[in-house]
Design a protein around this motif. Structure first.
Motif, PDB file in Angstrom:
ATOM      1  N   PHE A 209      25.771  -6.094 -19.765  1.00 40.70           N
ATOM      2  CA  PHE A 209      25.560  -4.923 -20.529  1.00 40.70           C
ATOM      3  C   PHE A 209      24.502  -3.875 -19.980  1.00 40.70           C
ATOM      4  O   PHE A 209      24.674  -2.841 -20.138  1.00 40.70           O
ATOM      5  CB  PHE A 209      25.306  -5.270 -22.120  1.00 40.70           C
ATOM      6  N   MET A 210      23.308  -4.471 -19.621  1.00 38.58           N
ATOM      7  CA  MET A 210      22.175  -3.716 -19.014  1.00 38.58           C
ATOM      8  C   MET A 210      22.718  -3.068 -17.745  1.00 38.58           C
ATOM      9  O   MET A 210      22.317  -1.908 -17.570  1.00 38.58           O
ATOM     10  CB  MET A 210      20.999  -4.407 -19.099  1.00 38.58           C
ATOM     11  N   ALA A 211      23.227  -3.746 -16.797  1.00 40.21           N
ATOM     12  CA  ALA A 211      23.642  -3.117 -15.894  1.00 40.21           C
ATOM     13  C   ALA A 211      24.827  -2.084 -16.015  1.00 40.21           C
ATOM     14  O   ALA A 211      24.820  -0.818 -15.314  1.00 40.21           O
ATOM     15  CB  ALA A 211      24.390  -4.377 -14.842  1.00 40.21           C
ATOM     16  N   ALA A 224      29.081  -8.118 -12.166  1.00 36.38           N
ATOM     17  CA  ALA A 224      29.829  -8.132 -13.294  1.00 36.38           C
ATOM     18  C   ALA A 224      30.612  -6.874 -13.338  1.00 36.38           C
ATOM     19  O   ALA A 224      31.601  -6.774 -13.993  1.00 36.38           O
ATOM     20  CB  ALA A 224      28.658  -8.356 -14.362  1.00 36.38           C
ATOM     21  N   LEU A 225      29.984  -5.653 -12.983  1.00 46.77           N
ATOM     22  CA  LEU A 225      30.302  -4.339 -13.160  1.00 46.77           C
ATOM     23  C   LEU A 225      31.777  -4.273 -12.130  1.00 46.77           C
ATOM     24  O   LEU A 225      32.609  -3.586 -12.615  1.00 46.77           O
ATOM     25  CB  LEU A 225      29.550  -3.344 -12.825  1.00 46.77           C
ATOM     26  N   ALA A 226      31.361  -4.896 -10.906  1.00 48.07           N
ATOM     27  CA  ALA A 226      32.742  -4.785 -10.172  1.00 48.07           C
ATOM     28  C   ALA A 226      33.978  -5.490 -10.608  1.00 48.07           C
ATOM     29  O   ALA A 226      35.067  -5.074 -10.503  1.00 48.07           O
ATOM     30  CB  ALA A 226      32.308  -5.395  -8.771  1.00 48.07           C
ATOM     31  N   ILE A 227      33.545  -6.720 -11.294  1.00 47.77           N
ATOM     32  CA  ILE A 227      34.849  -7.571 -11.764  1.00 47.77           C
ATOM     33  C   ILE A 227      35.306  -6.850 -13.112  1.00 47.77           C
ATOM     34  O   ILE A 227      36.519  -6.847 -13.095  1.00 47.77           O
ATOM     35  CB  ILE A 227      34.230  -8.842 -12.364  1.00 47.77           C
ATOM     36  N   ASP A 228      34.545  -6.245 -13.713  1.00 42.76           N
ATOM     37  CA  ASP A 228      35.062  -5.263 -14.826  1.00 42.76           C
ATOM     38  C   ASP A 228      35.894  -4.282 -14.234  1.00 42.76           C
ATOM     39  O   ASP A 228      37.033  -4.086 -14.846  1.00 42.76           O
ATOM     40  CB  ASP A 228      34.041  -4.758 -15.549  1.00 42.76           C
ATOM     41  N   TYR A 229      35.593  -3.622 -13.174  1.00 40.74           N
ATOM     42  CA  TYR A 229      36.483  -2.483 -12.657  1.00 40.74           C
ATOM     43  C   TYR A 229      37.714  -3.187 -12.320  1.00 40.74           C
ATOM     44  O   TYR A 229      38.830  -2.485 -12.300  1.00 40.74           O
ATOM     45  CB  TYR A 229      35.738  -1.930 -11.433  1.00 40.74           C
ATOM     46  N   ILE A 230      37.809  -4.143 -11.339  1.00 44.33           N
ATOM     47  CA  ILE A 230      38.959  -4.799 -10.893  1.00 44.33           C
ATOM     48  C   ILE A 230      39.656  -5.063 -12.204  1.00 44.33           C
ATOM     49  O   ILE A 230      40.889  -5.117 -12.323  1.00 44.33           O
ATOM     50  CB  ILE A 230      38.728  -6.026 -10.108  1.00 44.33           C
ATOM     51  N   SER A 231      39.211  -5.730 -13.317  1.00 45.61           N
ATOM     52  CA  SER A 231      39.935  -6.015 -14.349  1.00 45.61           C
ATOM     53  C   SER A 231      40.607  -4.804 -15.150  1.00 45.61           C
ATOM     54  O   SER A 231      41.917  -5.063 -15.633  1.00 45.61           O
ATOM     55  CB  SER A 231      39.147  -6.453 -15.417  1.00 45.61           C
ATOM     56  N   LEU A 243      41.869 -10.360  -9.196  1.00 45.74           N
ATOM     57  CA  LEU A 243      40.704 -10.557 -10.208  1.00 45.74           C
ATOM     58  C   LEU A 243      40.551 -11.869 -10.220  1.00 45.74           C
ATOM     59  O   LEU A 243      39.043 -12.322 -10.424  1.00 45.74           O
ATOM     60  CB  LEU A 243      41.402 -10.136 -11.540  1.00 45.74           C
ATOM     61  N   PHE A 244      41.229 -12.894 -10.141  1.00 45.75           N
ATOM     62  CA  PHE A 244      40.827 -14.279 -10.355  1.00 45.75           C
ATOM     63  C   PHE A 244      40.209 -14.735  -8.990  1.00 45.75           C
ATOM     64  O   PHE A 244      39.207 -15.574  -9.123  1.00 45.75           O
ATOM     65  CB  PHE A 244      42.143 -15.273 -10.288  1.00 45.75           C
ATOM     66  N   ALA A 245      40.217 -14.167  -8.023  1.00 43.29           N
ATOM     67  CA  ALA A 245      39.488 -14.164  -6.609  1.00 43.29           C
ATOM     68  C   ALA A 245      38.046 -13.914  -6.817  1.00 43.29           C
ATOM     69  O   ALA A 245      37.070 -14.548  -6.507  1.00 43.29           O
ATOM     70  CB  ALA A 245      40.065 -13.773  -5.428  1.00 43.29           C
ATOM     71  N   SER A 246      37.810 -12.686  -7.480  1.00 40.65           N
ATOM     72  CA  SER A 246      36.656 -12.078  -7.797  1.00 40.65           C
ATOM     73  C   SER A 246      35.774 -13.018  -8.640  1.00 40.65           C
ATOM     74  O   SER A 246      34.580 -12.966  -8.378  1.00 40.65           O
ATOM     75  CB  SER A 246      36.826 -10.531  -8.139  1.00 40.65           C
ATOM     76  N   LEU A 247      36.637 -13.356  -9.800  1.00 41.98           N
ATOM     77  CA  LEU A 247      35.997 -14.391 -10.501  1.00 41.98           C
ATOM     78  C   LEU A 247      35.426 -15.352 -10.097  1.00 41.98           C
ATOM     79  O   LEU A 247      34.521 -16.160 -10.215  1.00 41.98           O
ATOM     80  CB  LEU A 247      36.710 -14.543 -11.668  1.00 41.98           C
ATOM     81  N   ALA A 248      36.438 -15.884  -9.005  1.00 44.22           N
ATOM     82  CA  ALA A 248      36.006 -17.156  -8.402  1.00 44.22           C
ATOM     83  C   ALA A 248      34.680 -16.782  -7.436  1.00 44.22           C
ATOM     84  O   ALA A 248      33.809 -17.874  -7.546  1.00 44.22           O
ATOM     85  CB  ALA A 248      36.965 -17.585  -7.401  1.00 44.22           C
ATOM     86  N   ILE A 249      34.584 -15.784  -6.782  1.00 45.64           N
ATOM     87  CA  ILE A 249      33.481 -15.392  -6.001  1.00 45.64           C
ATOM     88  C   ILE A 249      32.050 -15.346  -6.679  1.00 45.64           C
ATOM     89  O   ILE A 249      31.170 -16.000  -6.421  1.00 45.64           O
ATOM     90  CB  ILE A 249      33.832 -14.182  -5.263  1.00 45.64           C
ATOM     91  N   ALA A 250      32.565 -14.765  -8.042  1.00 45.62           N
ATOM     92  CA  ALA A 250      31.106 -14.762  -8.947  1.00 45.62           C
ATOM     93  C   ALA A 250      30.637 -16.022  -9.415  1.00 45.62           C
ATOM     94  O   ALA A 250      29.355 -16.278  -9.695  1.00 45.62           O
ATOM     95  CB  ALA A 250      31.509 -13.859 -10.270  1.00 45.62           C
ATOM     96  N   ILE A 251      31.533 -17.052  -9.598  1.00 47.21           N
ATOM     97  CA  ILE A 251      30.944 -18.274 -10.328  1.00 47.21           C
ATOM     98  C   ILE A 251      30.701 -19.543  -9.361  1.00 47.21           C
ATOM     99  O   ILE A 251      30.192 -20.099  -9.804  1.00 47.21           O
ATOM    100  CB  ILE A 251      32.366 -18.741 -11.146  1.00 47.21           C
TER     101      ILE A 251
END
Length: 276
Positions: A209-211, A224-231, A243-251
């Protein structure tokens, strides 16, 4: 029989909770290796062939590489700034007797109860005046300040258990107060410092949220913002695998970090609670 029954009653809810938490994560990782056709045809099944194209597309076409770099900078800088401010403050509040000591400590701790959302609008205008709006270093400062009360709370618990005789001996040997802090207190509080650093790093890495409020340019987006954009894009381009790949990269970094330091975190939180 009664012992077996009691174990089942205690462990069954924990097992069900673990399944409820782990299964979506596994489903996400499986979806990251599927094509869009496989996701629509069999969303719950395993992929016929494990395909890394989704990861490549997320990394290159959606600039996840830049977002990972930005998140890494924000996390590292924010965690370091927090330690630089929290360690001397915790030492002063715990060891140095001065007028208003307890009141100041209570003020810091009470800040943990204030919702951070109340400060977003004033911080927005403050960062704008300081020319730090849409700046990842400005965001790092905000992150560091937001976690300062929690960090001070944990560190004072550890510093309070260190015998004062060690400080007195070091002072008699000619060590300055700053030397006592950095050469005696800090090494002996390393368990608490590691715990605080890891907890803060995970918080900064996942923060959204702050980002969203303080960053405006796509080249400054955190993960987090990049994943929201992809979503949002996935709704129109069907890029669900990406989207799943980007979430995997983040986690993955969070899972690896927690797996490595899990015992340290548990030990640090437990010792801090007991010693406090």
């Amino acid at each position: 029989m009664k012992k077996l029954l009691s174990r089942i009653v205690i462990r069954l809810p924990l097992i069900l909770w673990a399944i409820a938490v782990i299964y979506p994560i596994l489903w996400m990782f499986i979806g990251a290796f599927k094509s869009n056709a496989e996701i629509y045809a069999n969303p719950w099944g395993l992929p016929h062939v494990f395909n890394f194209q989704n990861f490549s597309q997320a990394w290159n076409d959606y600039n996840i590489d830049t977002s990972v770099f930005n998140s890494l900078i924000v996390t590292v800088v924010g965690a370091l700034l927090t330690l630089i401010m929290a360690i001397p403050t915790a030492y002063a509040l715990e060891r140095i007797v001065f007028k208003g000591n307890r009141f100041l400590f209570t003020l810091y701790i009470s800040a943990m109860m204030i919702p951070t959302v109340l400060g977003w609008i004033p911080l927005f205008f403050l960062l704008m005046q300081l020319n730090l709006l849409d700046n990842i270093f400005g965001l790092s400062i905000v992150y560091a300040v937001s976690q300062l009360p929690f960090s001070i709370f944990v560190l004072t618990s550890f510093m309070g258990t260190i015998p004062k005789a060690l400080e007195e001996s070091a002072a008699m040997d000619g060590l300055s107060p700053y030397g006592v802090l950095w050469k005696i207190i800090t090494p002996l509080s390393m368990t608490g410092i590691i715990t605080v650093t890891i907890m803060n790093a995970i918080q900064f890495w996942n923060e959204y949220f702050m980002a969203l409020i303080f960053l405006q340019s796509e080249e400054n987006y955190t993960l987090a913002l990049a994943i929201d954009y992809i979503s949002n894009e996935a709704e129109y381009t069907n890029a669900w695998g990406t989207l799943f790949a980007s979430l995997a990269i983040a986690i993955i970094p969070v899972i690896v970090l927690y797996a490595i330091f899990q015992r340290r975190i548990s030990k640090g939180m437990t010792e801090g609670a007991i010693k406090g």
